[in-house]
Scaffold this active site. Sequence first.
Site, mmCIF file in Angstrom:
data_model
loop_
_atom_site.group_PDB
_atom_site.id
_atom_site.type_symbol
_atom_site.label_atom_id
_atom_site.label_comp_id
_atom_site.label_asym_id
_atom_site.label_seq_id
_atom_site.Cartn_x
_atom_site.Cartn_y
_atom_site.Cartn_z
ATOM 1 N N GLY A 191 0.773 -1.240 0.000
ATOM 2 C CA GLY A 191 0.000 0.000 0.000
ATOM 3 C C GLY A 191 0.803 1.288 0.000
ATOM 4 O O GLY A 191 0.361 2.306 -0.534
ATOM 5 N N ASP A 224 0.875 3.309 4.365
ATOM 6 C CA ASP A 224 -0.207 4.069 3.750
ATOM 7 C C ASP A 224 -1.219 4.538 4.796
ATOM 8 O O ASP A 224 -1.640 5.685 4.795
ATOM 9 C CB ASP A 224 -0.897 3.246 2.646
ATOM 10 C CG ASP A 224 -1.324 1.841 3.091
ATOM 11 O OD1 ASP A 224 -1.086 1.458 4.257
ATOM 12 O OD2 ASP A 224 -1.892 1.114 2.255
ATOM 13 N N ASP A 238 -4.451 1.881 10.986
ATOM 14 C CA ASP A 238 -5.829 1.475 11.229
ATOM 15 C C ASP A 238 -5.904 0.875 12.645
ATOM 16 O O ASP A 238 -5.972 1.622 13.625
ATOM 17 C CB ASP A 238 -6.218 0.489 10.121
ATOM 18 C CG ASP A 238 -7.660 0.057 10.143
ATOM 19 O OD1 ASP A 238 -8.522 0.881 10.457
ATOM 20 O OD2 ASP A 238 -7.945 -1.117 9.837
ATOM 21 N N LYS A 298 -6.659 6.432 10.983
ATOM 22 C CA LYS A 298 -8.053 6.219 11.411
ATOM 23 C C LYS A 298 -8.047 5.918 12.905
ATOM 24 O O LYS A 298 -8.111 4.741 13.300
ATOM 25 C CB LYS A 298 -8.629 4.993 10.677
ATOM 26 C CG LYS A 298 -9.111 5.250 9.275
ATOM 27 C CD LYS A 298 -10.049 4.141 8.798
ATOM 28 C CE LYS A 298 -9.326 2.994 8.164
ATOM 29 N NZ LYS A 298 -10.185 2.053 7.409
ATOM 30 N N PHE A 341 -13.581 3.217 4.541
ATOM 31 C CA PHE A 341 -12.605 2.394 3.842
ATOM 32 C C PHE A 341 -12.064 3.179 2.657
ATOM 33 O O PHE A 341 -12.803 3.528 1.736
ATOM 34 C CB PHE A 341 -13.185 1.045 3.409
ATOM 35 C CG PHE A 341 -12.094 0.067 3.139
ATOM 36 C CD1 PHE A 341 -11.522 -0.662 4.177
ATOM 37 C CD2 PHE A 341 -11.576 -0.074 1.860
ATOM 38 C CE1 PHE A 341 -10.454 -1.521 3.938
ATOM 39 C CE2 PHE A 341 -10.513 -0.939 1.611
ATOM 40 C CZ PHE A 341 -9.961 -1.660 2.651
ATOM 41 N N ARG A 348 -5.580 0.487 -6.631
ATOM 42 C CA ARG A 348 -4.306 1.066 -6.170
ATOM 43 C C ARG A 348 -3.814 2.194 -7.069
ATOM 44 O O ARG A 348 -3.148 3.112 -6.618
ATOM 45 C CB ARG A 348 -3.211 -0.007 -6.143
ATOM 46 C CG ARG A 348 -3.375 -1.051 -5.057
ATOM 47 C CD ARG A 348 -2.040 -1.771 -4.842
ATOM 48 N NE ARG A 348 -2.185 -3.031 -4.142
ATOM 49 C CZ ARG A 348 -2.245 -3.169 -2.819
ATOM 50 N NH1 ARG A 348 -2.201 -2.104 -2.045
ATOM 51 N NH2 ARG A 348 -2.349 -4.356 -2.261
HETATM 52 P P1 IMP Z 1 -3.379 -1.938 10.790
HETATM 53 O O1 IMP Z 1 -2.377 -2.997 11.096
HETATM 54 O O2 IMP Z 1 -4.771 -2.369 11.114
HETATM 55 O O3 IMP Z 1 -3.045 -0.589 11.343
HETATM 56 O O4 IMP Z 1 -3.517 -1.868 9.232
HETATM 57 C C1 IMP Z 1 -2.683 -1.389 8.395
HETATM 58 C C2 IMP Z 1 -2.929 -1.999 7.019
HETATM 59 O O5 IMP Z 1 -4.311 -2.383 6.791
HETATM 60 C C3 IMP Z 1 -2.632 -0.942 6.027
HETATM 61 O O6 IMP Z 1 -1.271 -0.955 5.695
HETATM 62 C C4 IMP Z 1 -3.539 -1.316 4.884
HETATM 63 O O7 IMP Z 1 -2.885 -2.258 4.073
HETATM 64 C C5 IMP Z 1 -4.744 -1.993 5.515
HETATM 65 N N1 IMP Z 1 -5.872 -1.030 5.647
HETATM 66 C C6 IMP Z 1 -6.425 -0.571 6.771
HETATM 67 N N2 IMP Z 1 -7.418 0.297 6.528
HETATM 68 C C7 IMP Z 1 -7.498 0.394 5.186
HETATM 69 C C8 IMP Z 1 -8.334 1.170 4.292
HETATM 70 O O8 IMP Z 1 -9.193 1.976 4.670
HETATM 71 N N3 IMP Z 1 -8.092 0.980 2.971
HETATM 72 C C9 IMP Z 1 -7.146 0.144 2.476
HETATM 73 N N4 IMP Z 1 -6.330 -0.580 3.273
HETATM 74 C C10 IMP Z 1 -6.513 -0.456 4.617
HETATM 75 MG MG MG Z 2 -0.626 -1.927 3.928
#
Ligand code: IMP
Ligand code: MG
Length: 174
Positions: A42, A98, A101, A129, A150, A163
Amino acid sequence: MSLQLSERPLLEAEAIQKRIAVLATEIGKEYPCDLLVGVLTGAFIFVADLVRQMNPDIKLAFVKAESYGCSDTSCGDVRFAGIEKLNVKDKRILVIDDILDTGHTLNALTKVMQDRGAISVKSCVLLDKPSRREAPFEADFKGFIIENLFAVGYGLDYAENYRALPAIYTLQEK
Ligand code: IMP
Ligand code: MG
């Protein structure tokens, strides 16, 4: 449930580029680092645009995040392909993703870098987020804070789609 792309971008391409220029200046002033580590897939466009606004001597590497035992979102068990080849010992590292989350990905990556002897590990994300956080993690540099939507485009995908869009859109239920 079927999903469709928002009619208008959440973030226009021009707004993203302007914010990246500010972020690059902030990072240059506040955190002289030895190595940038982008998280694939990403972050590939964000990293490409960010580094071109930074000190041209900066070194760059990528790792690929792989989540195990969970479906479409990350969970506690995140591993990083390519990390064994990286030398982070005694280096100041800036990890770049990117979107932040749940926080599991960057929380795990930061710990791995520290365990491998990095002097310091800071992080930079294009999107944050905060309402979705599960792991206790805050990014040091962030582009935009968004609601629980999302996001796709500008490197971010949904099932490997979208992408290549130059702006960031949201996916909504039809
Ligand atoms: P985390 O480990 O939950 O913080 O997630 C990080 C990864 O989840 C990011 O690097 C993205 O690949 C994916 N991700 C989380 N939210 C989104 C979104 O809204 N759109 C696309 N990918 C997301
Ligand atoms: Mg990612």
